[in-house]
Motif scaffolding. Structure first.
Motif, short mmCIF file in Angstrom:
data_model
loop_
_atom_site.label_atom_id
_atom_site.label_comp_id
_atom_site.label_asym_id
_atom_site.label_seq_id
_atom_site.Cartn_x
_atom_site.Cartn_y
_atom_site.Cartn_z
N GLU A 147 -2.93 -9.86 2.50
CA GLU A 147 -3.64 -11.11 2.26
C GLU A 147 -4.02 -11.28 0.79
O GLU A 147 -4.38 -12.36 0.36
CB GLU A 147 -4.89 -11.19 3.14
N GLN A 148 -3.95 -10.16 0.03
CA GLN A 148 -4.16 -10.21 -1.41
C GLN A 148 -2.92 -9.62 -2.09
O GLN A 148 -2.33 -8.65 -1.57
CB GLN A 148 -5.41 -9.41 -1.82
N CYS A 164 -15.06 11.80 12.91
CA CYS A 164 -15.22 10.60 12.09
C CYS A 164 -14.23 9.54 12.55
O CYS A 164 -13.28 9.84 13.29
CB CYS A 164 -14.97 10.89 10.62
N PHE A 165 -14.44 8.31 12.11
CA PHE A 165 -13.45 7.27 12.36
C PHE A 165 -13.47 6.26 11.23
O PHE A 165 -14.42 6.19 10.43
CB PHE A 165 -13.66 6.61 13.72
N ALA A 166 -12.39 5.50 11.17
CA ALA A 166 -12.22 4.50 10.11
C ALA A 166 -11.87 3.16 10.73
O ALA A 166 -11.20 3.10 11.78
CB ALA A 166 -11.12 4.94 9.14
N ILE A 167 -12.31 2.09 10.09
CA ILE A 167 -11.91 0.75 10.51
C ILE A 167 -11.45 -0.03 9.27
O ILE A 167 -11.91 0.21 8.16
CB ILE A 167 -13.03 -0.03 11.22
N GLY A 168 -10.52 -0.96 9.49
CA GLY A 168 -10.11 -1.88 8.46
C GLY A 168 -10.46 -3.30 8.89
O GLY A 168 -10.28 -3.65 10.06
N GLY A 202 -10.64 -6.33 -0.03
CA GLY A 202 -9.62 -7.11 0.63
C GLY A 202 -9.24 -6.51 1.97
O GLY A 202 -9.80 -5.51 2.40
N ALA A 203 -8.28 -7.15 2.63
CA ALA A 203 -7.91 -6.79 4.01
C ALA A 203 -7.02 -5.55 4.06
O ALA A 203 -6.08 -5.42 3.28
CB ALA A 203 -7.21 -7.97 4.67
N PHE A 204 -7.32 -4.67 5.05
CA PHE A 204 -6.52 -3.46 5.27
C PHE A 204 -6.04 -3.41 6.71
O PHE A 204 -6.82 -3.63 7.64
CB PHE A 204 -7.34 -2.20 4.95
N SER A 205 -4.76 -3.11 6.88
CA SER A 205 -4.17 -3.03 8.22
C SER A 205 -4.05 -1.60 8.73
O SER A 205 -3.86 -1.38 9.92
CB SER A 205 -2.78 -3.68 8.24
N ILE A 206 -4.14 -0.61 7.84
CA ILE A 206 -4.05 0.80 8.23
C ILE A 206 -5.04 1.60 7.40
O ILE A 206 -5.08 1.48 6.17
CB ILE A 206 -2.63 1.37 8.02
N VAL A 207 -5.87 2.41 8.07
CA VAL A 207 -6.76 3.37 7.41
C VAL A 207 -6.73 4.64 8.25
O VAL A 207 -7.13 4.63 9.41
CB VAL A 207 -8.21 2.86 7.29
#
Length: 365
Positions: A68-69, A21-25, A47-52
């Motif tokens: 950003e939030q 599997c993989f994740a993106i933010g 909202g924006a995520f920098s790490i997942v």
């Protein structure tokens, strides 16, 4: 691994520990995918995520907001159950979280000048490592719970790596790998090997973790280029292949078996950094293959080898077949098959590709 490209639609991307599997933010939220089918398993648009970061194929993920939030502070780590949609625990820090790594035993949190080690089950803090300024959050963490090694930059002026045993909570060794600062590091799936690349990007080195002075040098090219990502083929022992993606948009593949086999036939030669660099690099370059234009030049990419098999075509000839996944910062996923024959010939085929941003969750009801 946060993306720094101004053209990037993806703020971060990561594969889980077994590459299933993989994740993106993104600026809108985060998404979890099945790597083999490309199916979108889960998304959350808050909202924006920098790490997942995922923990194998479990429901536990570690997420950090991009700031950003107000509710998504880059100084707050949330352990989140995506099946129930609930936060399990939050950890707050004084400075921005630059990287997070997890396996079945440990949780690693990397800040600019400190790295914290937690027990993944109790979330008790076990150790704090003071580091050199690590502005990019560079680190490598073995998915293997027994060879539970962590690698961090040990210098801001040269390519040295501190290897730390996160299970026994003690420093293992320091590897002086390159003359210029580190740009990429990765452990093999068994934790026995560490690959490093410097900001110069011309040489990639493979180190035997238990023997810090023993390494193998692989020449990527004669001109400098940023190495975005490194990945070993999964293996219980010596990986058959190492791949890298670079600023040029190329995929570089190195056959490790023949390199180490031929090196072992030279018992009187000194190894690793003790060999004069031009001699060492010239020896290894014949097992380097390049696939051009696997991604757009200048767009950050993330690579992993999901599987590697040895296919016996005849009694004398065999082929190492590897499935390679690439995520690009502009929001695409590519699945390639690499075949390297025993006569050192390469073929590469694109098996599938899809857009990560436009994919929608399938209705499985």
């Amino acid at each position: 691994m946060a993306s720094s490209s101004s053209d990037s639609r993806i703020l971060c991307a990561s594969f889980n520990q077994d590459n299933s599997c993989f994740a993106i933010g993104t600026k809108d939220g985060f998404r979890l995918f099945d790597a083999q089918s490309g199916r979108l398993r889960y998304e959350r648009a808050i909202g924006a995520f920098s790490i997942v970061e995922m923990l194998f194929s479990t429901s536990l993920i570690a997420i950090v907001g991009a700031g950003e939030q107000p509710s998504l502070s880059p100084r707050r780590l949330c352990l989140f159950n995506f099946i129930t949609g609930s936060a399990l625990r939050e950890l707050n820090f004084l400075t921005t979280i630059l990287a997070v790594r997890i396996n079945r035993k440990r949780l690693i949190v990397v800040l600019q000048e400190k790295t914290y080690i937690y027990d993944i089950n109790s979330l008790a803090i076990l150790d704090t490592i003071d580091t050199v300024p690590n502005n990019k959050g560079l680190c490598a963490f073995s998915p293997n719970s027994e060879a539970c090694y962590l690698a961090l930059p040990a210098s801001t002026t040269k390519g040295s790596a501190l290897v730390y045993n996160a299970l026994e909570l003690q420093s293992l060794c320091q590897i002086d790998a390159h003359r210029s600062p580190l740009a990429a590091v990765v452990f093999s799936s068994n934790g026995m090997y560490l690959a490093t690349a410097s900001e110069q990007g011309t040489i990639i080195r493979v180190h035997i973790v238990s023997q810090a002075t023993k390494s193998y040098s692989l020449r990527r090219g004669s001109y400098p280029s940023t190495i975005y990502s490194l990945s070993f083929g999964p293996s219980a022992d010596l990986p058959d292949i190492l791949v890298a993606t670079s600023l040029s948009g190329s995929l570089h593949a190195f056959s490790l078996g023949p390199i180490i086999e031929q090196r072992s036939r030279r018992p009187n030669k000194l190894l690793g950094s003790m060999i004069p660099e031009p001699i060492n690099d010239a020896f290894e370059s014949s097992y380097h293959h390049v696939v051009h234009n696997v991604s757009i030049a200048g767009i950050k990419s993330y690579v992993t080898i999901s599987s590697t098999d040895k296919v016996q075509s005849t009694s004398l000839n065999s082929t190492i077949r590897s499935n390679v996944y690439i995520i690009t910062g502009d929001g695409h996923f590519y699945n390639y098959t690499l075949n390297i024959t025993s006569s050192n010939e390469l073929s590469c085929n694109l098996q599938s590709e899809f857009n990560l941003i436009d994919t929608v969750v399938e209705d499985l009801s």
